[in-house]
Write a protein that holds these residues in place. Sequence first.
Motif, short mmCIF file in Angstrom:
data_model
loop_
_atom_site.label_atom_id
_atom_site.label_comp_id
_atom_site.label_asym_id
_atom_site.label_seq_id
_atom_site.Cartn_x
_atom_site.Cartn_y
_atom_site.Cartn_z
N VAL A 1 -6.27 5.23 -0.90
CA VAL A 1 -6.45 5.97 -1.46
C VAL A 1 -4.28 6.33 -1.19
N ASN B 1 7.98 10.29 -11.60
CA ASN B 1 8.12 11.22 -10.26
C ASN B 1 9.51 10.81 -9.47
N SER C 1 -3.16 14.25 6.85
CA SER C 1 -4.40 13.57 5.36
C SER C 1 -6.08 13.39 5.80
N PHE D 1 12.17 13.78 -9.50
CA PHE D 1 13.63 13.86 -8.72
C PHE D 1 15.31 13.71 -9.12
N ILE E 1 -7.73 11.33 5.17
CA ILE E 1 -8.06 10.49 5.40
C ILE E 1 -7.70 9.65 6.85
N TYR F 1 -10.13 16.47 0.74
CA TYR F 1 -10.41 16.42 -0.36
C TYR F 1 -11.52 16.42 -0.94
N PHE G 1 0.80 -1.32 -0.13
CA PHE G 1 -0.25 0.19 -0.05
C PHE G 1 0.57 1.49 -0.23
N TYR G 2 1.87 1.00 0.85
CA TYR G 2 3.02 2.17 0.46
C TYR G 2 3.38 2.70 0.14
N THR H 1 -7.45 19.34 -1.79
CA THR H 1 -6.31 18.63 -2.69
C THR H 1 -7.79 18.65 -3.86
N ALA I 1 4.17 15.86 3.83
CA ALA I 1 2.96 15.66 2.87
C ALA I 1 2.34 14.35 3.39
N PRO I 2 1.26 14.95 2.56
CA PRO I 2 -0.54 14.39 3.70
C PRO I 2 -0.54 12.99 3.17
N THR I 3 -0.48 12.62 3.38
CA THR I 3 -0.15 10.42 3.64
C THR I 3 -0.96 9.71 4.58
N ALA I 4 -1.82 8.43 3.24
CA ALA I 4 -2.82 8.49 4.53
C ALA I 4 -2.75 7.05 5.74
N GLN J 1 -5.26 18.20 4.90
CA GLN J 1 -5.44 18.32 3.15
C GLN J 1 -6.87 17.96 3.32
#
Length: 215
Positions: A215, A40, A108, A44, A110, A131, A26-27, A175, A78-81, A129
């Motif tokens: 998500v 992405n 996040s 970088f 969520i 949605y 998932f991550y 977002t 950053a937002p992460t669920a 954040q």
Amino acid sequence: MASEPVNVHEFRELARQVLPKMYYDFYTGGAEDQHTLKQNVDAFRRIMFRPRVLVDVSRVDMSTTVLGYKISAPIMIAPTARHQLAHPEGEVATARAAAACNTIMVLSNISTCTVEDVASSCNAVRFFQLYILSCLLGLKLSNGTFPEQVYKRRDISAQIAQRAEKSGYKAIILTVDAPRLGRREADIKNRMVAPQLKNFEGILSTDVNSVSVIV
Ligand SMILES: Cc1cc2nc3c(=O)[nH]c(=O)nc-3n(C[C@H](O)[C@H](O)[C@H](O)COP(=O)(O)O)c2cc1C
């Protein structure tokens, strides 16, 4: 891993060793053939630091400001669920880590910990954040209506935003990139099961169709 991890690749390997496969995937995974994820990473890699020689580095100050708030370096979280998939303390621990580094965490929408729990865990500057077009597919409103209708429920978005404001979050990060979810093949194969989203308790039921509650 024998020694302390020193970079993100080594942290990833550590996570692979300790997390259930479902949560590691998932991550770490992206949608479909993961082209965007690869692009992405490549983006970088293309960023180079310009070396500056013969300058005084006896004191290095990388601090900057974001919306008037000072942070120690131009790096934020950053937002992460769903941080509790990785550790029972979840976003509460992430918020403490952000505070210790003098940077801002974006919680996040969520998250697995509530807006309020994260707020009371430390007094650092936090953003939230939201949605607006909820991509919480797989969720079902507690009144039984279907997830595609969630985005029309502006009252739910307003309610969560007001809670964030009341809990002292300094900005709402709006977002709009995920009106529908990507097709995350690893999560489908793993039959991903995720815990309840506590911010939505009493508003939404997350019991349904765990495969798509991602998500
Ligand atoms: C596991 C995971 C969960 C994420 N959850 C959210 C989320 O809940 N809300 C959000 O706005 N972005 C979410 N993102 C997107 C990240 O905030 C970020 O935009 C994305 O990882 C790209 O940044 P990067 O190139 O630095 O990884 C998530 C990303 C990952 C990898």
